[in-house]
Design a protein around this motif. Structure first.
Motif, PDB file in Angstrom:
ATOM      1  N   SER A 124       0.814  -1.229   0.000  1.00 13.65           N
ATOM      2  CA  SER A 124       0.000   0.000   0.000  1.00 13.65           C
ATOM      3  C   SER A 124       0.841   1.269   0.000  1.00 13.65           C
ATOM      4  O   SER A 124       0.395   2.325  -0.449  1.00 13.65           O
ATOM      5  CB  SER A 124      -0.932   0.003   1.214  1.00 13.65           C
ATOM      6  OG  SER A 124      -1.866  -1.041   1.131  1.00 13.65           O
ATOM      7  N   ASN A 144       3.772  -7.770   1.994  1.00 17.06           N
ATOM      8  CA  ASN A 144       3.311  -6.925   3.091  1.00 17.06           C
ATOM      9  C   ASN A 144       4.484  -6.405   3.932  1.00 17.06           C
ATOM     10  O   ASN A 144       4.462  -5.266   4.423  1.00 17.06           O
ATOM     11  CB  ASN A 144       2.346  -7.720   3.971  1.00 17.06           C
ATOM     12  CG  ASN A 144       1.685  -6.879   5.044  1.00 17.06           C
ATOM     13  OD1 ASN A 144       0.901  -5.975   4.750  1.00 17.06           O
ATOM     14  ND2 ASN A 144       1.991  -7.161   6.303  1.00 17.06           N
ATOM     15  N   TYR A 163      -9.767 -12.046  -7.285  1.00 15.13           N
ATOM     16  CA  TYR A 163     -10.621 -13.050  -6.650  1.00 15.13           C
ATOM     17  C   TYR A 163      -9.813 -13.884  -5.658  1.00 15.13           C
ATOM     18  O   TYR A 163     -10.280 -14.219  -4.575  1.00 15.13           O
ATOM     19  CB  TYR A 163     -11.222 -13.988  -7.701  1.00 15.13           C
ATOM     20  CG  TYR A 163     -12.334 -13.403  -8.536  1.00 15.13           C
ATOM     21  CD1 TYR A 163     -13.176 -12.423  -8.035  1.00 15.13           C
ATOM     22  CD2 TYR A 163     -12.543 -13.848  -9.839  1.00 15.13           C
ATOM     23  CE1 TYR A 163     -14.199 -11.897  -8.808  1.00 15.13           C
ATOM     24  CE2 TYR A 163     -13.569 -13.333 -10.613  1.00 15.13           C
ATOM     25  CZ  TYR A 163     -14.389 -12.350 -10.102  1.00 15.13           C
ATOM     26  OH  TYR A 163     -15.404 -11.837 -10.862  1.00 15.13           O
ATOM     27  N   LYS A 215      -8.476 -11.391  -2.412  1.00 13.09           N
ATOM     28  CA  LYS A 215      -9.375 -10.707  -1.477  1.00 13.09           C
ATOM     29  C   LYS A 215      -9.570 -11.458  -0.156  1.00 13.09           C
ATOM     30  O   LYS A 215      -9.421 -10.851   0.918  1.00 13.09           O
ATOM     31  CB  LYS A 215     -10.719 -10.430  -2.138  1.00 13.09           C
ATOM     32  CG  LYS A 215     -11.627  -9.527  -1.291  1.00 13.09           C
ATOM     33  CD  LYS A 215     -12.916  -9.227  -2.019  1.00 13.09           C
ATOM     34  CE  LYS A 215     -13.770  -8.254  -1.223  1.00 13.09           C
ATOM     35  NZ  LYS A 215     -14.040  -8.680   0.149  1.00 13.09           N
ATOM     36  N   PRO A 216      -9.911 -12.759  -0.153  1.00 12.91           N
ATOM     37  CA  PRO A 216     -10.121 -13.428   1.137  1.00 12.91           C
ATOM     38  C   PRO A 216      -8.868 -13.491   1.997  1.00 12.91           C
ATOM     39  O   PRO A 216      -8.945 -13.424   3.226  1.00 12.91           O
ATOM     40  CB  PRO A 216     -10.600 -14.833   0.742  1.00 12.91           C
ATOM     41  CG  PRO A 216     -10.178 -15.018  -0.667  1.00 12.91           C
ATOM     42  CD  PRO A 216     -10.207 -13.664  -1.284  1.00 12.91           C
ATOM     43  N   ILE A 256      -6.365 -11.241   1.947  1.00  8.40           N
ATOM     44  CA  ILE A 256      -6.128  -9.882   2.438  1.00  8.40           C
ATOM     45  C   ILE A 256      -7.073  -9.565   3.595  1.00  8.40           C
ATOM     46  O   ILE A 256      -6.658  -9.032   4.634  1.00  8.40           O
ATOM     47  CB  ILE A 256      -6.313  -8.855   1.293  1.00  8.40           C
ATOM     48  CG1 ILE A 256      -5.227  -9.061   0.235  1.00  8.40           C
ATOM     49  CG2 ILE A 256      -6.262  -7.428   1.839  1.00  8.40           C
ATOM     50  CD1 ILE A 256      -5.471  -8.271  -1.035  1.00  8.40           C
ATOM     51  N   ASP A 257      -8.341  -9.903   3.416  1.00  4.03           N
ATOM     52  CA  ASP A 257      -9.331  -9.630   4.462  1.00  4.03           C
ATOM     53  C   ASP A 257      -9.009 -10.374   5.754  1.00  4.03           C
ATOM     54  O   ASP A 257      -9.135  -9.823   6.848  1.00  4.03           O
ATOM     55  CB  ASP A 257     -10.735 -10.020   3.968  1.00  4.03           C
ATOM     56  CG  ASP A 257     -11.230  -9.119   2.854  1.00  4.03           C
ATOM     57  OD1 ASP A 257     -10.621  -8.057   2.641  1.00  4.03           O
ATOM     58  OD2 ASP A 257     -12.218  -9.485   2.187  1.00  4.03           O
ATOM     59  N   LYS A 258      -8.595 -11.621   5.633  1.00  3.83           N
ATOM     60  CA  LYS A 258      -8.324 -12.447   6.816  1.00  3.83           C
ATOM     61  C   LYS A 258      -7.071 -12.008   7.557  1.00  3.83           C
ATOM     62  O   LYS A 258      -7.019 -12.025   8.791  1.00  3.83           O
ATOM     63  CB  LYS A 258      -8.195 -13.909   6.403  1.00  3.83           C
ATOM     64  CG  LYS A 258      -7.965 -14.864   7.576  1.00  3.83           C
ATOM     65  CD  LYS A 258      -7.924 -16.307   7.104  1.00  3.83           C
ATOM     66  CE  LYS A 258      -7.703 -17.262   8.276  1.00  3.83           C
ATOM     67  NZ  LYS A 258      -7.676 -18.690   7.821  1.00  3.83           N
ATOM     68  N   ASN A 259      -6.043 -11.586   6.817  1.00  8.05           N
ATOM     69  CA  ASN A 259      -4.749 -11.292   7.424  1.00  8.05           C
ATOM     70  C   ASN A 259      -4.472  -9.799   7.620  1.00  8.05           C
ATOM     71  O   ASN A 259      -3.488  -9.449   8.267  1.00  8.05           O
ATOM     72  CB  ASN A 259      -3.628 -11.902   6.584  1.00  8.05           C
ATOM     73  CG  ASN A 259      -3.656 -13.415   6.588  1.00  8.05           C
ATOM     74  OD1 ASN A 259      -3.118 -14.054   7.478  1.00  8.05           O
ATOM     75  ND2 ASN A 259      -4.288 -13.997   5.573  1.00  8.05           N
ATOM     76  N   GLY A 260      -5.320  -8.957   7.056  1.00  7.09           N
ATOM     77  CA  GLY A 260      -5.117  -7.526   7.207  1.00  7.09           C
ATOM     78  C   GLY A 260      -3.889  -7.003   6.496  1.00  7.09           C
ATOM     79  O   GLY A 260      -3.278  -6.013   6.927  1.00  7.09           O
ATOM     80  N   GLN A 313      -1.539  -4.981   4.120  1.00  7.16           N
ATOM     81  CA  GLN A 313      -1.608  -3.636   3.561  1.00  7.16           C
ATOM     82  C   GLN A 313      -1.043  -3.661   2.147  1.00  7.16           C
ATOM     83  O   GLN A 313       0.082  -3.255   1.876  1.00  7.16           O
ATOM     84  CB  GLN A 313      -0.816  -2.663   4.444  1.00  7.16           C
ATOM     85  CG  GLN A 313      -1.341  -2.549   5.869  1.00  7.16           C
ATOM     86  CD  GLN A 313      -2.798  -2.081   5.915  1.00  7.16           C
ATOM     87  OE1 GLN A 313      -3.145  -1.021   5.372  1.00  7.16           O
ATOM     88  NE2 GLN A 313      -3.653  -2.873   6.540  1.00  7.16           N
ATOM     89  N   LYS A 356      -2.260  -3.538  -2.324  1.00 10.89           N
ATOM     90  CA  LYS A 356      -3.281  -3.001  -3.228  1.00 10.89           C
ATOM     91  C   LYS A 356      -2.995  -3.425  -4.662  1.00 10.89           C
ATOM     92  O   LYS A 356      -1.850  -3.748  -5.024  1.00 10.89           O
ATOM     93  CB  LYS A 356      -3.316  -1.481  -3.131  1.00 10.89           C
ATOM     94  CG  LYS A 356      -2.006  -0.818  -3.564  1.00 10.89           C
ATOM     95  CD  LYS A 356      -2.031   0.689  -3.384  1.00 10.89           C
ATOM     96  CE  LYS A 356      -0.686   1.301  -3.815  1.00 10.89           C
ATOM     97  NZ  LYS A 356      -0.674   2.779  -3.627  1.00 10.89           N
TER      98      LYS A 356
END
Length: 282
Positions: free
Chosen positions: A148, A203, A215, A218-219, A221-225, A227, A229
């Motif tokens: 990010s 990261n 696809y 996303k899961p 990234i969401d699960k592990n936080g 950063q 993009k």
């Protein structure tokens, strides 16, 4: 006298030869019957062998959510798993799953440890030289993924002098080595056996970028936080098919028929929406 002896000798040889043929025929008939039975039919027709066993053996990564992964119950789950289960049901058998690293899936298929690989195997001309594919069952757009905080990488040309992570043995690795590297210039390619490790390195700054489809990311990234993009427009689109061995036309035809019926009766759309939250574009 010599003529009589010669005639007797020839007659004896002919009798012995005839006797040998009779014995040979009697001795080999049962054996020939054994080698031309169902085992030969099964070996020459993979679909019939699968139906006879009642099981289709499917290989997949098992570490690539939402396509294929271990759920909380330690069972293989995901889009690929649901596709495999539906295909198995439509050809009248049950699926049996085996998970292993992606780089070993095609070699294992060639050694006939699996009947099929359903694990986002991209259809390429190089792979078609070694294995066969069904019609595509999904199209994926591939993007550049960066940390990010990264602002100096937005396109492939920005890879020069950087370290780029990619899955070992994947179509993305071939794409970087064979197409991007010659055009862009020197950059380091670091390979990984699973996606999550590459994203952890991205990261933490151990690599500068990776390429993958959103696809898949996303899961994780969401699960592990993480950063990270996606930047820029998609750099390419890939189509994945069910990978099978060459010279298995009956199996290929049955799987293609099942895929077509799934799309026509809405089953495919239901599975797609379950895992990606939207309807398929193709």
């Amino acid at each position: 006298m010599k003529t009589r002896k010669k005639g007797f000798f020839v007659t004896t040889l002919m009798a012995l030869a005839l006797f040998s043929l009779v014995l040979s025929a009697c001795g080999t008939k049962p054996e020939a019957s054994n080698t031309s039975g169902s085992s030969n039919v099964a070996a020459s027709n993979q679909l019939e062998a699968i139906k006879k066993a009642g099981v289709i053996k499917v290989g997949m990564m098992g570490t690539y959510p939402p396509y294929n992964f271990l759920n909380d119950n330690k069972e293989l789950d995901g889009f690929d798993v649901d596709i495999a289960k539906e295909l198995a049901k439509r050809i009248g058998v049950k699926p049996e799953f085996t998970a292993q690293e992606f780089s070993g899936l095609v070699p294992s298929l060639q050694k006939k440890k699996f009947d099929a690989v359903i694990s986002q195997v991209t259809i390429t001309e190089d792979r078609k030289k070694a294995i066969d594919f069904t019609e595509p069952y999904i199209t994926n757009n591939v993007n550049i993924i960066v940390n990010s905080k990264t602002n100096d990488i937005t396109k492939l040309e920005d890879f020069k002098g950087k370290t780029i992570g990619v899955g070992l043995g994947t179509n993305d690795e071939s794409y970087l080595r064979n197409e991007v590297l010659p055009k862009v210039g020197d950059f380091e390619i670091k390979t990984y056996d699973d996606v999550i490790t590459s994203l952890k390195d991205l990261n933490s700054g151990r690599i500068d970028a990776t390429i993958n489809n959103l696809y898949a990311l996303k899961p994780i990234i969401d699960k592990n936080g993480f950063q990270i993009k996606a930047v820029g427009e998609p750099i390419k689109s890939d189509q994945a098919g069910v990978a099978i061995n060459q010279k298995t036309p009956e199996l290929k035809e049955a799987l293609n028929k099942a895929l077509k019926e799934m799309k026509e009766d809405g089953t495919y759309k239901t599975i797609f929406k379950k895992w990606f939250g939207e309807e398929p574009k193709e």
